[in-house]
Design an enzyme around this catalytic site. Structure first.
Site, PDB file in Angstrom:
ATOM      1  CE  LYS A  22     -84.299   3.276  19.767  1.00  0.00           C
ATOM      2  NZ  LYS A  22     -85.005   2.372  20.875  1.00  0.00           N
ATOM      3  CG  ASN A  23     -81.756   2.934  23.164  1.00  0.00           C
ATOM      4  OD1 ASN A  23     -83.087   2.885  22.965  1.00  0.00           O
ATOM      5  ND2 ASN A  23     -81.193   1.866  23.018  1.00  0.00           N
ATOM      6  CB  CYS A 117     -86.905  -5.070  18.495  1.00  0.00           C
ATOM      7  SG  CYS A 117     -86.996  -3.658  17.607  1.00  0.00           S
ATOM      8  NE  ARG A 122     -85.735  -6.530  24.309  1.00  0.00           N
ATOM      9  CZ  ARG A 122     -85.895  -5.336  23.691  1.00  0.00           C
ATOM     10  NH1 ARG A 122     -86.697  -5.351  22.681  1.00  0.00           N
ATOM     11  NH2 ARG A 122     -84.822  -4.557  23.894  1.00  0.00           N
ATOM     12  CG  ASP A 308     -79.231  -2.109  20.177  1.00  0.00           C
ATOM     13  OD1 ASP A 308     -79.766  -3.199  20.363  1.00  0.00           O
ATOM     14  OD2 ASP A 308     -79.699  -0.906  20.843  1.00  0.00           O
ATOM     15  NE  ARG A 401     -89.906   0.914  17.939  1.00  0.00           N
ATOM     16  CZ  ARG A 401     -89.158  -0.018  18.453  1.00  0.00           C
ATOM     17  NH1 ARG A 401     -89.484  -1.288  18.019  1.00  0.00           N
ATOM     18  NH2 ARG A 401     -88.714  -0.032  19.750  1.00  0.00           N
TER      19      ARG A 401
HETATM   20  C1  UD1 Z   1     -81.905  -2.103  26.022  1.00  0.00           C
HETATM   21  C2  UD1 Z   1     -82.117  -1.250  24.532  1.00  0.00           C
HETATM   22  C3  UD1 Z   1     -81.639  -2.223  23.262  1.00  0.00           C
HETATM   23  C4  UD1 Z   1     -80.367  -2.659  23.504  1.00  0.00           C
HETATM   24  C5  UD1 Z   1     -80.391  -3.520  25.233  1.00  0.00           C
HETATM   25  C6  UD1 Z   1     -78.991  -4.194  25.382  1.00  0.00           C
HETATM   26  C7  UD1 Z   1     -83.639   0.554  25.066  1.00  0.00           C
HETATM   27  C8  UD1 Z   1     -85.223   0.912  25.029  1.00  0.00           C
HETATM   28  N1  UD1 Z   1     -83.376  -0.732  24.600  1.00  0.00           N
HETATM   29  O1  UD1 Z   1     -82.963  -2.907  25.963  1.00  0.00           O
HETATM   30  O2  UD1 Z   1     -81.642  -1.178  22.336  1.00  0.00           O
HETATM   31  O3  UD1 Z   1     -80.433  -3.885  22.666  1.00  0.00           O
HETATM   32  O4  UD1 Z   1     -80.673  -2.557  26.079  1.00  0.00           O
HETATM   33  O5  UD1 Z   1     -77.866  -3.045  24.932  1.00  0.00           O
HETATM   34  O6  UD1 Z   1     -82.759   1.222  25.795  1.00  0.00           O
HETATM   35  N2  UD1 Z   1     -83.279  -9.542  31.069  1.00  0.00           N
HETATM   36  C9  UD1 Z   1     -83.704 -10.392  31.893  1.00  0.00           C
HETATM   37  N3  UD1 Z   1     -84.468  -9.767  32.739  1.00  0.00           N
HETATM   38  C10 UD1 Z   1     -84.666  -8.570  33.062  1.00  0.00           C
HETATM   39  C11 UD1 Z   1     -84.003  -7.633  32.089  1.00  0.00           C
HETATM   40  C12 UD1 Z   1     -83.230  -7.917  31.074  1.00  0.00           C
HETATM   41  O7  UD1 Z   1     -83.588 -11.627  31.559  1.00  0.00           O
HETATM   42  O8  UD1 Z   1     -85.290  -8.037  33.809  1.00  0.00           O
HETATM   43  C13 UD1 Z   1     -82.388 -10.008  29.773  1.00  0.00           C
HETATM   44  C14 UD1 Z   1     -82.734  -9.627  28.432  1.00  0.00           C
HETATM   45  O9  UD1 Z   1     -83.798 -10.444  28.008  1.00  0.00           O
HETATM   46  C15 UD1 Z   1     -81.660  -9.763  27.689  1.00  0.00           C
HETATM   47  C16 UD1 Z   1     -80.428  -9.126  28.695  1.00  0.00           C
HETATM   48  O10 UD1 Z   1     -80.937  -9.437  29.635  1.00  0.00           O
HETATM   49  O11 UD1 Z   1     -81.182 -11.085  27.226  1.00  0.00           O
HETATM   50  C17 UD1 Z   1     -80.109  -7.635  28.378  1.00  0.00           C
HETATM   51  O12 UD1 Z   1     -81.301  -6.714  28.375  1.00  0.00           O
HETATM   52  P1  UD1 Z   1     -81.469  -5.312  28.861  1.00  0.00           P
HETATM   53  O13 UD1 Z   1     -80.019  -4.787  28.997  1.00  0.00           O
HETATM   54  O14 UD1 Z   1     -82.380  -5.042  29.808  1.00  0.00           O
HETATM   55  O15 UD1 Z   1     -82.147  -4.786  27.590  1.00  0.00           O
HETATM   56  P2  UD1 Z   1     -83.195  -3.706  27.349  1.00  0.00           P
HETATM   57  O16 UD1 Z   1     -83.406  -2.869  28.295  1.00  0.00           O
HETATM   58  O17 UD1 Z   1     -84.594  -4.468  26.906  1.00  0.00           O
END
Ligand code: UD1
Length: 422
Positions: A22-23, A117, A122, A308, A401
């Site tokens: 999915k991701n 979620c 985030r 995850d 999802r």
């Molecule tokens: C993606 C995945 C999710 C997985 C996560 C970590 C998708 C759609 N979702 O989520 O399933 O759990 O990677 O492997 O692919 N952060 C910031 N600022 C930013 C971006 C991130 O502070 O601009 C923080 C987030 O709050 C979190 C951490 O960095 O604490 C990691 O987030 P990130 O790797 O970006 O996760 P997602 O892309 O949201």
């Protein structure tokens, strides 16, 4: 309301085929915006999140045809607007990939703030930093991300990520593939789906090197071609079935996987007493005859133990012999399932939202529970499969999802699980 009704106690046995990731599929669907030519995408999981991405592409003016359940033909040359406004997009996190892809291709985008979620704050600051470094103006309002690269020419640049972010790394790749010059991302995420997006783009004429390391280089190209691509297998779906085999003391061959993507999960399963066999594209998990063993887990960016998979391993450790600790280091609110799990008799305490202390019990008792988010919902299903008696789990729209035919695949392994309308 739709629920899963599960009668636990059956060891899972047999073979299960893992769907596409999915991701990886979500950003690759958005990346089709980067070319005018037709893309054929195979191994796209038929789950609610990918359906919403497809609906959004169509809403923007693209043509998307399903050749079969998991193969899509996509042509985005007819995209006629740069504002994403279909209401369902607000439900998913990956909506932010439309900002990177539309900025990359059309130099402008307006996208509703991402949903997904509720597993903690985030942030979007790394996405914003990346787009701004390329020269775009970025405005994040209460409801939208607005990116504008029409006033200044976008140009390749070097940027340092302060946090390892999967979403921001991929978004910067999407925005910079067609941007003149060289873009360098230092501190990039190394997850398999980052590599998959780069492989897809390189296959249609992009020039990205270093994906899978923490330094990614993107040499801007003027144009991308069409082509065919098959999405990689889903690391987390595979891990979830591996954990299901462990917690039910079963014996499951998990097919269509890339075993190296599962190394951190296989290693923890060995530690807690499972036997693991693996070949080119499958892993077999044999649960122990007696109780699982205690251990310590800390979630980390790839190649560490994936966040995850944190709820799924916590649920398994709830039945281990002794005290385990699970530290969640990626998200700050990822133990929302704990109160539900306690209804089954799990002995688990969470400190500061980051560390779970789990004193394993001999068995769980079936209970009625609500799935709080995607992975936690899957974890509660695993707990119910191992429990004595019957459990009803609602909120299964979260689970759907991200897991294709979850109940059907579990039934094929011998689980007593029904999807009911109540
Ligand atoms: C993606 C995945 C999710 C997985 C996560 C970590 C998708 C759609 N979702 O989520 O399933 O759990 O990677 O492997 O692919 N952060 C910031 N600022 C930013 C971006 C991130 O502070 O601009 C923080 C987030 O709050 C979190 C951490 O960095 O604490 C990691 O987030 P990130 O790797 O970006 O996760 P997602 O892309 O949201």
């Amino acid at each position: 309301m739709r629920i899963y009704r599960i009668r636990g106690g059956e060891p899972l046995k047999g073979k299960v085929d893992i769907s596409g990731a999915k991701n990886a599929a979500l950003p690759i669907l958005a990346a089709t915006i980067l070319t005018d030519e037709t893309i054929t995408l195979e191994n796209v999981p038929m789950v609610n999140d990918t359906l919403i991405m497809v609906e959004t592409l169509r809403n923007l003016g693209a043509t998307v045809d399903y050749i079969d359940d998991n193969t899509l033909s996509i042509n985005t040359s007819t995209i006629s607007k740069y504002r994403v406004d279909n209401p369902s997009i607000k439900k998913i996190r990956a909506s932010y990939y439309f900002a990177g892809a539309l900025l990359g291709r059309y130099r402008q985008a307006r996208v509703p703030l991402p949903g997904g979620c509720n597993i903690g704050g985030r942030g979007l600051d790394m996405h914003e930093k990346g787009f701004k470094s390329l020269g775009a103006e970025v405005k994040i309002t209460e409801s939208e991300i607005i990116v504008d690269g029409t006033k200044n020419d976008l140009v390749g640049t070097r940027m340092y990520m302060d946090k390892v972010s999967v979403g921001a790394t991929i978004n910067i790749i999407l925005a910079s593939v067609l941007t003149p010059g060289k873009t360098i991302i230092e501190g990039a995420a190394k997850e398999p789906h980052v590599v998959d997006v780069a492989n897809f783009i390189n296959g249609i004429g992009g020039h990205i090197t270093g994906a899978g390391t923490d330094k990614i280089r993107i040499n801007g190209v003027p144009k991308l071609r069409g082509g065919s691509y098959a999405v990689i297998p889903d690391q987390i779906e595979a891990g979830t079935f591996m954990m299901a085999a462990a917690i039910t003391h079963g014996d499951v061959v998990v097919n269509n996987v890339i075993p190296t993507h599962l190394d951190s999960i296989s290693s923890k399963l060995r530690e807690i007493g499972c036997k693991i066999e693996e070949a080119d594209d499958w892993v077999r998990v044999i649960g122990p005859e007696g109780r699982l063993r205690r251990t310590q887990v800390k979630t980390l960016p790839y190649p560490g133990f994936p966040t995850d998979m944190q709820p799924q391993i916590s649920v398994a450790l709830g039945l281990a012999d002794g005290c385990s600790t699970v530290v969640e280091s990626i998200f700050d609110n990822r133990f929302m399932y704990v109160n539900e799990l306690k209804k089954m008799g799990c002995n688990i305490v969470v400190d500061e939202c980051t560390t779970a202390y789990i004193d394993g019990v001999e068995y769980y008792q079936g209970a009625n529970m609500t799935s709080p988010d995607l992975r936690a919902g899957a974890a509660l299903v695993l707990a119910a499969l191992a429990a004595q008696g019957q459990s009803d789990i609602d909120g299964i729209e979260y689970i759907e999802r991200g897991y294709e035919n979850f109940d059907k695949k579990l039934r094929n392994l011998g689980a007593d699980i029904q999807k009911l309308e109540v």
